[in-house]
Structures are given as C-alpha cells and as structure tokens.
Design an enzyme around this catalytic site. Structure first.
Site, PDB file in Angstrom:
ATOM      1  NE  ARG A 370      -4.477   1.168   1.514  1.00 44.96           N
ATOM      2  CZ  ARG A 370      -5.677   0.825   1.909  1.00 44.96           C
ATOM      3  NH1 ARG A 370      -5.843  -0.151   2.745  1.00 44.96           N
ATOM      4  NH2 ARG A 370      -6.736   1.466   1.485  1.00 44.96           N
ATOM      5  CB  CYS A 371       3.869   1.839   0.086  1.00 42.19           C
ATOM      6  SG  CYS A 371       5.467   2.597  -0.059  1.00 42.19           S
ATOM      7  CD  GLU A 740       0.792   4.715  -2.616  1.00 45.95           C
ATOM      8  OE1 GLU A 740       0.636   3.625  -3.183  1.00 45.95           O
ATOM      9  OE2 GLU A 740       1.739   5.460  -2.831  1.00 45.95           O
TER      10      GLU A 740
END
Ligand code: CDP
Length: 789
Positions: A370-371, A740
């Site tokens: 999530r980045c 994110e």
C-alpha cells in the site's frame, strides 16, 4: 519428477468428478476467488518448506510421500533444472530467485519440493512425508552481520559479498557542509520494521494446460495480469497468445500479489507436464513467511536547521534488509523505489540520501505494501525527523512545519532530490486540520494534564507522496514501460463496456471507471460493465498497485471517452444537419451553437453509430487509449493523532485521529473515504501491533494471525476524515491517487503522538510496533534513570 505410475492420467481421472461446476460468474472470470475454481481432472499441489534458515540440502527422499494414497508426484528443484525453471528473474530484474531450493536453503520456510495429488489433503499429507536431509549452516539474521561478509549467503553469484547494491541521490558534499554549518541538528536511527500486507485471501493459482488447444490458462491472484503473462512467456518460451491469465476476485492485494512466487511457477509447470489443471492455494503461514514482505529499512535521519527553525539540510542513510533474493518490487531505474520523496512537504535547500541493501537469511520481498515503492519509509523518516527537530528547538511541531512548508506559489516545485511536485497547498490543508481538531485547545489540555503527571500526546504528519508510476521516460518494470490503457465500447442502446489494464482488488474501479465515462459522455453509470484482469480481453497495462490506477488508467479511461466524444460529434453533426464546427458539447448533450433546442443525446448518437452512421465515418462507437503520464502526481495530507497513555500498563489509547487528504479532484468521495479508513487501519496496525520478526538465529517469529496481529473493530480507533482539493495540473481530470496515502502518512502521526506523550519522561524515540510492553518498558526505564539521577 517422480510419478507413482506410468498411467497417472487415468488413475487420477477416476477419482475426480468430471462435471464442471456451472457458475456464470466463473465463466466470465469474475466474481469468484481462485480457491472456488474447480476444473475437471484437477490436481492439487502442496509445498514442502525448510525448517532451517540456512542449510545445505544433502538429500531429498520422496519415497514415503509417494506411498500416500492420492499422491502422484513429488517435484524438486533438480526436476525444475531440467525444465530450465529452477530460477526465475526477480521483479526488479537485478537478481534471480530460486523456485525450489537447489543446493542450499536461504531462509526458514523456503520452498524445497512440491507434492501433486488428487486432493488437497493428500498433497499436504504427502508434503509432511518428504524427507529432506539438511546440514545446518550459520545464519545471517540481520543486515549489519551481513555487511561483515563473514558468511556469504549466495554461492550462486560471482560476486562473493552479501552487499546487493549502493544507491544515492542528491548533493552529498553540499548537504554535509550545510549540516556542519547548521546551528541546530538532530540525528536519529529509525527502523521501519518488516511488515506484511496479509491480504484476506492468500495467494493461489489454478494452472490449466489444455493439450488439445495448446493454451495455458492461469487463474491467478495477480495484481498485474499482463505483466505476469509477459514474464511467463519470456521465461518459458510459450508465445503470449497461448497464455491466458485471469485474475478474478483476489481477496485484497496491497502489493503482496505483484511478484511471481514459486507456488505459481511449479503449479504451472506441473500442469504443462501433466496436461491437467493443477491448483495451489497458499496457507496463511506460507503467505506470512514466504511472500513479499515490506519495509525493513534502518534509516539514519539527520536534519540541520537554523535557531529560528528554518531547515537547511536533510541526509538519510539507510541499511536495507532484502532477505535471500533481491525481489524488491521497484521500477528498473529505482532500486530504492521513490525513497527520494524523503524531503517531504518541506523546502530543503539541499538534501542527500543513500542506501545499501544486503542479503540475509530471510524471505525475499521489499514489495510496495500500500505504498508507491518505499514512500512509506521515506515519509516516516521525514515526519519523525521533523518532530525530533521541533523537540530539539523547543518549538511546537505545527509551527515548525508551517515555517518550512513548500509554499503554494512555489509549485511546480523541484525538490533537491529531483522530483517535480505538481501541485499543493500545504498551508491551507494543515490550517484546516488544526482548526478541525481544535489544536490549540488540545495543547492547553495537554499542558494541564502534564501538570498532573498524565501522559497525553498529539502527533502530526504532513506528508507528501509521489504516485502514478509512471512516465515512460523514467519508469519500466523489466523493460515494460509503465503506461496504462483503457478500452471503451458504447453499445447501440447507450450502455457500454470499459476494460482497463489495471486490476482492482477492492478499490472500486467498477464504480469509478463507469462514473468517469458516464460523466464524459452524459450516459448512465449504472449501464456500464467494467472488466479487468483477463488478458484475453483487457488492453495491455501494468496493473494496480502503488496508487497508480487513477493517475494512469483513470486518465486513459477519460481520454478514451473523449476520443469517443470527438467521433460522436461528427455523427451528431450529421443527425443535426449542421457543420461539425457548429456543434458543441454542453449540458451532457450535443447542441447547435446558438440554437440549444436543436440537440441530440449521446444515447441517440450511439444508436446512429450503428444504424445511421455519418457518411465517411467508420461505424461503431469505441476507442482505446494508452496513457503515458507526463509526470507523477503528488497527493498529500495533514494527519493529527491524539493519544492517552496509561503509565502503569503502557497501553496507548488513540482518542482521536483526523485525516485530511488532498488527492486532487475526487471522483468518488465515498470510495475515497473507504480507502482512507482501510489505510488508516493498516497504518494503526503497523504502528502498534504488527511485525514480521526473526530471532537471532533467523527463525521466523510471526507466522500466523495469533502472532501477526490484525486489528479488529475492537482495536480500531474512530477515524475522522475530510479533504481539500488541489487538482493535478497534468492529469486530464486533475485527479491524484489516494489508496495508499493513509498507510503512508499515518504511522508517523501515531508514533509522533506517543513520543509527544512520553516527552516529559525524556523518551526520544521507540521503534514500531509500539506495543504495550515496549511502551511500558520505556516508561519504567525512564523512571529508573530519573530515580538514579
Ligand atoms: O491504484 P489503486 O486503485 O489502488 O489506487 P487509487 O488510484 O488511489 O484509487 C483507489 C480508488 O479511489 C479508485 O476506485 C479510484 O477511482 C478512487 N479515487 C477517486 O475516486 N478519486 C481520486 N482522486 C483518487 C482515487
């Protein structure tokens, strides 16, 4: 490969129901999980894992496993060597990765063999009985030991060192000089521990080699089906037209389902060899111990500033633990992802960052959980650093931030580490957050509580991200440029189908892509089918991760719709018996300029496209667009956490958490809010509960959900959310990514809040996760130290 009988095809066919489960959703490849898929004659596969983190394999004895009823084959690394599949390239392309261990195992739980059987139970029973004779070797359990090169882990490489690469960006000499000349300095080592996306469904595949058609269909938990198909083709030599990847509902991805894992490769190889479908579904422990981890960066953060708090220089030096193979999921030219965003929202005159990555006896990974490729680590470093600086200056961390924000009029802003930020109004968003949470009042309350010895903390994180990989001049994955695509087809009655190269895993593309087309064409969003994840039908794209869908595929959807509108204008002119130049698109209709009563709707135009096309125009109403973004987008946020800490137990209660996000134009506010809630919950878990830890001998410590904790509704705080809108100047809708942001921005807010609460005790920094025990020990130690003085 060892096979029980020559006639195994007949043998397993007898034991398996031949009738396919009829389910229309499955036929479409949508609406079901891989684990629900059952095909005629399907076999099952289970993997054998190493109990040792580092050991030489002396022998593998499959005889006991092959006696288990239903077990048909045991596959080892040696078998794969024959098929040239013993190693596969890693995602980043700078290293390769063992599929099944040959010679040595390099981490605990590494895949050593695979058992194929007529049922899942038999496959697992067989896996228990594969007897592997190991000679244990000394493990390397951290990158600092690895650095000494006393034990070299990878004997397959010519380069006899555990060092993988050095990367740097910025002006080292200028930054060192500015740091030396700064009146106030902070330096802190911060570790962003290993974390794991732990999606709801683990990974899995049903590989179906159809010998009659010569096609290999892979139903697979993939966030990037097209890229995976290309990799399969390049590695196996099977032409891409003979490979179909279908990624149905995959139960969450969060970056975990971007890499190619050994289970996929062996199941596909087994299906190709046996000519029947082979299914492999990962267990939770396999998911947590062998698939892509995230973070594991040890960062030395230095900031220099004047006495007035104006920042002068930033330096971040990182030691990265990459595990046994360099499988970090980063674009080719960015071995440390977008870590260069570590100057954050602040106007640093100079900055420098460097990183050294090492092999250790741990699972490989380094995925973008999530980045947007290491943005989370970078945001944590700068946001913690700014709080440490505020503390050193004895200045309110809100004041320090306001003093150093990049100003609205400085955009587009070129950072000293090379990014050109597209847009932002950091002061306005932060002021909104301060007002909404009642910052001054909270500080007054804290002062009162401190007098009474109570521990209350306020933590700020005003992060900036870089998402939307990416412009093809900079970004590729294994050479494939990171554009994305959309195909929009309008049916005669004004409904339609939208297909993109992305693959949602819960982000709601089904809703937002339909909304975009409906808005651009004045049609009903309910009447659009959105399809992603099937390489036979979707246009080529690089998939969904790193919040790239809206910035890249969202733009492609918009521009495909606009292409349709351009063609529709010609048809409208024909219907309105007007010159095309006299027809304008207004109020969701084509109108003759100056005569609004003379108009046609897009639905009328769509019907005409098939029944009464304009002379000289091609029939039909559809368009495809491949979008190559001119720049990344730079969403940002202002997050504020308020915590109370129980001195006696170390328990932290997050009393309030406000997240104000700015992701440019918002397409669907409800989806954006949902994304923020989910990401904050994951950020909360990382800050307080979760870690993928190893002991000094390299044994994995957090291998299931009783050890790797997932927050439930009981632990999760109440989230307050809001937004500001600063459109991206280069995205056709002004939209930036958002998925994110909450995971990127929130860990620093939580940790800053806890450190702010502990500040009266002289506690400067504690690494995540801030468990009750860690906080309690820090309080006890601080009190013991004070007592000694
Ligand atoms: O790549 P991924 O789908 O994970 O992330 P994203 O581009 O940030 O989008 C997540 C969801 O939020 C999608 O359904 C988007 O369309 C939606 N979104 C939105 O409505 N408005 C934005 N400005 C950004 C995202």
């Amino acid at each position: 490969m060892s096979i029980t009988t020559d006639g195994h095809h007949e043998k397993h066919a007898l034991g398996i129901p031949m009738k396919r489960k009829e389910d229309p959703r499955f036929i479409e490849g949508r609406g079901r999980y891989v684990d629900d898929i059952t095909l005629p004659n399907m076999l099952h596969m289970a993997l054998v894992h190493s109990p040792y983190p580092h050991a030489r394999i002396k022998n593998i004895d499959s005889s006991a496993a092959l006696k288990v009823p239903g077990v048909l084959a045991v596959i080892t690394g040696k078998d794969l060597e024959g098929a040239k599949l013993a190693w596969i390239p890693t995602f980043h392309g700078m290293d390769k990765q063992m599929v099944l261990a040959v010679g040595k195992v390099l981490y605990q739980y590494q895949e050593v063999a695979a058992v194929v059987a007529t049922s899942r139970e038999a496959a697992h029973d067989g896996a228990e009985l594969v007897n592997v004779d190991y000679e244990p070797l000394d493990p390397v359990a951290d990158p600092f030991t690895a650095k000494a090169d006393k034990i070299i882990l990878r004997d397959d490489r010519d380069n006899k060192t555990n060092h993988i690469y050095h990367w740097e960006v910025g002006d080292r000499a200028k930054t060192d000089a500015a740091l030396a000349a700064s009146e106030v300095k902070i330096k802190e080592r911060m570790w962003f521990p290993r974390s794991h996306p732990a999606p709801l469904e683990p990974c899995g595949i049903v590989a179906d080699m159809n010998k009659a058609t010569g096609r290999l269909t892979l139903y697979i938990t993939s966030q990037a089906p097209h890229a995976h198909r290309t990799v399969v083709s390049l590695v196996t030599g099977i032409p891409e037209d003979k490979i179909r990847l279908v990624s149905p509902d995959i139960g969450g991805g969060f970056g975990n389902k971007v890499p190619v894992y050994p289970g996929y490769v062996v199941a596909a190889a087994a299906s190709v060899i046996l000519g029947v479908p082979v299914k492999w579904i990962e267990t939770r422990t396999e998911n947590l111990t062998t698939t892509g981890f995230a973070r594991d960066y040890h960062m030395d953060v230095e900031i220099g500033a004047g006495k007035d708090g104006k920042v002068k220089a930033l330096k971040v030096s990182t030691i990265a633990d990459h595990g046994a193979f360099d499988a970090a999921a980063d674009p080719t030219k960015y071995p440390a992802g977008m870590f260069g965003i570590c100057t954050g929202s602040y106007d640093f005159p100079t900055a420098f960052t460097d990183l050294d990555a090492y092999f250790t006896n741990k699972a490989p990974g380094g995925i973008a959980y999530r980045c947007s490729f290491r943005v989370t680590e970078a945001s944590y470093a700068i946001e913690r650093g700014m709080d440490l600086l505020a503390n050193k200056l004895n200045m309110d961390p809100a004041e320090l931030r306001k003093k150093n924000f990049i100003k609205k009029e400085q955009f587009p802003y070129k950072s000293p580490l090379g990014f050109v930020y597209d847009s932002g109004d950091y002061h306005a968003t932060f002021e909104k957050a301060l007002k909404k949470i009642g910052y001054d009042e909270l500080r007054r309350e804290q002062a009162e509580k401190r007098k009474r010895g109570e521990l209350m903390g306020i933590g700020i994180s005003t992060f900036t991200e870089v998402v939307g990989a990416g412009p093809s001049k900079y970004f590729d994955i294994m050479g494939i440029k990171m554009f994305d695509s959309a195909e929009v087809r309008i049916h005669p009655t004004g409904s339609g189908i939208i297909r993109t190269g992305t693959k949602a895993q819960g982000q709601g593309h089904e809703t937002t892509w339909a909304q975009i087309v409906a808005e651009e064409l004045g049609l009903d969003p309910q009447n659009f089918l959105v399809e992603e994840g099937d390489t036979d039908t979707a246009p080529y794209g690089l998939g969904t991760y790193a919040s790239r869908s809206t910035p890249v595929a969202g733009a492609a959807v918009t521009l495909a719709a606009r292409k349709i509108r351009d063609k529709a204008r010609k048809i409208a002119a024909h219907l309105l018996e007007a010159a095309e130049a006299d027809v304008e698109w207004k109020d969701y209709k084509f109108q003759v300029k100056g005569a609004p009563a003379k108009s046609v709707t897009m639905a009328q135009v769509a019907f005409a496209a098939y029944t009464n096309p304009a002379p000289g125009t091609e029939a039909g109403l559809e368009a495809t667009y491949y979008y190559d973004p001119p720049n990344m987008t730079f969403p940002y946020g202002a997050y504020i956490a308020v915590v109370d800490i129980d001195k006696d137990t170390g328990g932290v209660k997050v009393r309030r958490f406000l997240a104000i996000d700015d992701c440019g134009t918002i397409i669907n506010p409800m989806i954006v809010e949902g994304q923020v809630h989910g990401g904050l919950t994951e950020g909360f878990a990382i800050a307080f509960m979760q870690e993928i830890g190893y002991d000094k001998s390299g044994n994995a410590l957090h291998t299931n959900f009783t050890e790797y904790l997932v927050p439930t509704a009981l632990e999760t705080p109440h989230w307050e959310t809001d937004s500001t809108v600063t459109p991206s100047p280069h995205h056709p809708l002004g939209a930036k990514g958002v998925g994110e942001s909450p995971n990127v921005g929130s860990p620093a807010a939580f940790v800053n809040a806890v450190m702010d609460a502990l500040e009266p005790l002289g506690i400067r920094h504690i690494d995540m996760p801030l468990t009750r025990e860690k906080v309690w020990r820090a309080i006890r130690d601080a009190e013991a130290n004070t007592a000694k003085v």
